[in-house]
Design a protein around this motif. Sequence first.
Motif, PDB file in Angstrom:
ATOM      1  N   GLY A 141       0.784  -1.228   0.000  1.00 42.89           N
ATOM      2  CA  GLY A 141       0.000   0.000   0.000  1.00 42.89           C
ATOM      3  C   GLY A 141       0.812   1.271   0.000  1.00 42.89           C
ATOM      4  N   LEU A 142       2.139   1.180   0.134  1.00 45.23           N
ATOM      5  CA  LEU A 142       2.999   2.360   0.167  1.00 45.23           C
ATOM      6  C   LEU A 142       3.590   2.595  -1.223  1.00 45.23           C
ATOM      7  CD1 LEU A 142       4.210   4.437   2.229  1.00 45.23           C
ATOM      8  CD2 LEU A 142       6.217   2.968   2.297  1.00 45.23           C
ATOM      9  N   ASP A 143       3.543   3.836  -1.677  1.00 39.49           N
ATOM     10  CA  ASP A 143       4.037   4.183  -3.008  1.00 39.49           C
ATOM     11  C   ASP A 143       5.564   4.194  -3.011  1.00 39.49           C
ATOM     12  OD1 ASP A 143       4.411   5.132  -5.516  1.00 39.49           O
ATOM     13  OD2 ASP A 143       2.980   6.775  -5.361  1.00 39.49           O
ATOM     14  N   THR A 144       6.174   3.205  -3.662  1.00 39.96           N
ATOM     15  CA  THR A 144       7.641   3.067  -3.683  1.00 39.96           C
ATOM     16  C   THR A 144       8.174   2.983  -5.106  1.00 39.96           C
ATOM     17  OG1 THR A 144       7.418   0.670  -3.455  1.00 39.96           O
ATOM     18  CG2 THR A 144       7.728   1.940  -1.420  1.00 39.96           C
ATOM     19  N   GLY A 145       7.686   3.872  -5.961  1.00 35.74           N
ATOM     20  CA  GLY A 145       8.088   3.846  -7.360  1.00 35.74           C
ATOM     21  C   GLY A 145       9.560   4.078  -7.599  1.00 35.74           C
ATOM     22  N   PHE A 146      10.256   4.687  -6.639  1.00 35.01           N
ATOM     23  CA  PHE A 146      11.670   5.010  -6.834  1.00 35.01           C
ATOM     24  C   PHE A 146      12.540   3.768  -7.034  1.00 35.01           C
ATOM     25  CE2 PHE A 146      11.252   4.380  -2.280  1.00 35.01           C
ATOM     26  CZ  PHE A 146      12.394   3.692  -1.933  1.00 35.01           C
ATOM     27  N   VAL A 147      12.122   2.627  -6.495  1.00 36.21           N
ATOM     28  CA  VAL A 147      12.938   1.413  -6.572  1.00 36.21           C
ATOM     29  C   VAL A 147      13.152   0.988  -8.022  1.00 36.21           C
ATOM     30  CG1 VAL A 147      13.121  -1.001  -5.905  1.00 36.21           C
ATOM     31  CG2 VAL A 147      12.150   0.657  -4.307  1.00 36.21           C
ATOM     32  N   ALA A 148      12.116   1.142  -8.836  1.00 35.18           N
ATOM     33  CA  ALA A 148      12.197   0.710 -10.233  1.00 35.18           C
ATOM     34  C   ALA A 148      13.013   1.667 -11.101  1.00 35.18           C
ATOM     35  CB  ALA A 148      10.788   0.564 -10.817  1.00 35.18           C
ATOM     36  N   LEU A 149      13.323   2.839 -10.597  1.00 31.17           N
ATOM     37  CA  LEU A 149      14.015   3.843 -11.409  1.00 31.17           C
ATOM     38  C   LEU A 149      15.502   3.558 -11.583  1.00 31.17           C
ATOM     39  CD1 LEU A 149      12.306   7.094 -10.071  1.00 31.17           C
ATOM     40  CD2 LEU A 149      12.078   6.118 -12.358  1.00 31.17           C
ATOM     41  N   GLY A 150      16.128   2.968 -10.579  1.00 28.06           N
ATOM     42  CA  GLY A 150      17.562   2.712 -10.661  1.00 28.06           C
ATOM     43  C   GLY A 150      18.385   3.910 -10.220  1.00 28.06           C
ATOM     44  N   TYR A 151      19.709   3.702 -10.162  1.00 30.76           N
ATOM     45  CA  TYR A 151      20.601   4.715  -9.576  1.00 30.76           C
ATOM     46  C   TYR A 151      20.699   5.996 -10.403  1.00 30.76           C
ATOM     47  CZ  TYR A 151      22.097   0.936  -6.506  1.00 30.76           C
ATOM     48  OH  TYR A 151      22.112  -0.086  -5.585  1.00 30.76           O
ATOM     49  N   ALA A 152      20.837   5.879 -11.698  1.00 27.84           N
ATOM     50  CA  ALA A 152      21.038   7.067 -12.528  1.00 27.84           C
ATOM     51  C   ALA A 152      19.828   7.998 -12.480  1.00 27.84           C
ATOM     52  CB  ALA A 152      21.328   6.652 -13.968  1.00 27.84           C
ATOM     53  N   LYS A 153      18.635   7.454 -12.626  1.00 29.06           N
ATOM     54  CA  LYS A 153      17.424   8.278 -12.612  1.00 29.06           C
ATOM     55  C   LYS A 153      17.174   8.860 -11.217  1.00 29.06           C
ATOM     56  CE  LYS A 153      15.244   5.814 -16.440  1.00 29.06           C
ATOM     57  NZ  LYS A 153      14.135   4.925 -16.877  1.00 29.06           N
TER      58      LYS A 153
END
Length: 291
Positions: free
Chosen positions: A8-20
């Motif tokens: 239920g927690l928005d954790t979209g940053f994980v899929a972005l990777g280090y550069a993004k």
Amino acid sequence: MASACTEGLDTGFVALGYAKVAVLGVVQGITELLPISSTAHMRIVPAFLGWQDPGSAFSAAMQMAALAAVITYFWSDVRGLVFGSIEAALRRDFQDWNFRFAVWIVLATIPIIIAGVLLAPILNACGSPLRTLTVIGMSCIVMSLLMGLAELYSRPKRTMENATLKDAMIVGVAQVGALIPGVSRSGSTLTAGLFRDFRREEAARFSFLLGLPAIAAAGLHEFWVLHKVGLDSHGWSILLFGLVIASISAFAAIWGLLRILERFSAWPFVVYRGLMGVFLLVAVLLGWLPN
């Protein structure tokens, strides 16, 4: 633009990777401490680049970068408040300025803690209605108008040394508005300081110091929530990498903000926020950006 959820927690940053995340860390660090709304930029930049929304959890955790930057930049003030208030308490000198200001900071933080606890389930939820670009755009316009009025009608002459408990509580209540995406904690508290007739750079200094507990509480709370939902080691490494980048850019943002306020005024931010708010509403209406 998709979002990602972890219990239920928005954790979209994980899929972005280090550069993004590094790019977004720079954006977050700069906009977190300038009065222009980091939430707005963290929605706009990924949308334009076609990236995943990093999520509200990323923005909240990045508060720790802002905390590091504020403490580092205002170290002499922070050291004086911490050790000065402790020494004053030990000698029972409750009229000491450091002791009084430390107490005021604690009292002024209570409103945003209460509001933050009450709104947390909505603010950090996946697909939160408060993170829509329509809400952010309207918030930007409202804050632009309020900041403009503060510039027009304030008499900027006061310094932090003659601040009162009333000043601290007014700025503390203004902090609550920062829970609404698009308002900006820096923007709402700076505006309140201007309305209290503080000199522009002193209003910013007052805002940053008074906001330290709230910034720390928001960041630490988000770290605890991410721990509870079981963020894996890869997710933590991406988050910490973003924090380092954001801390450096946040320090630069403080320096830039104080220089602008000392030499010019808050008008550049008033105009920028107003134009951004109008752009967001138009972009959503015409379908250029997803709401």
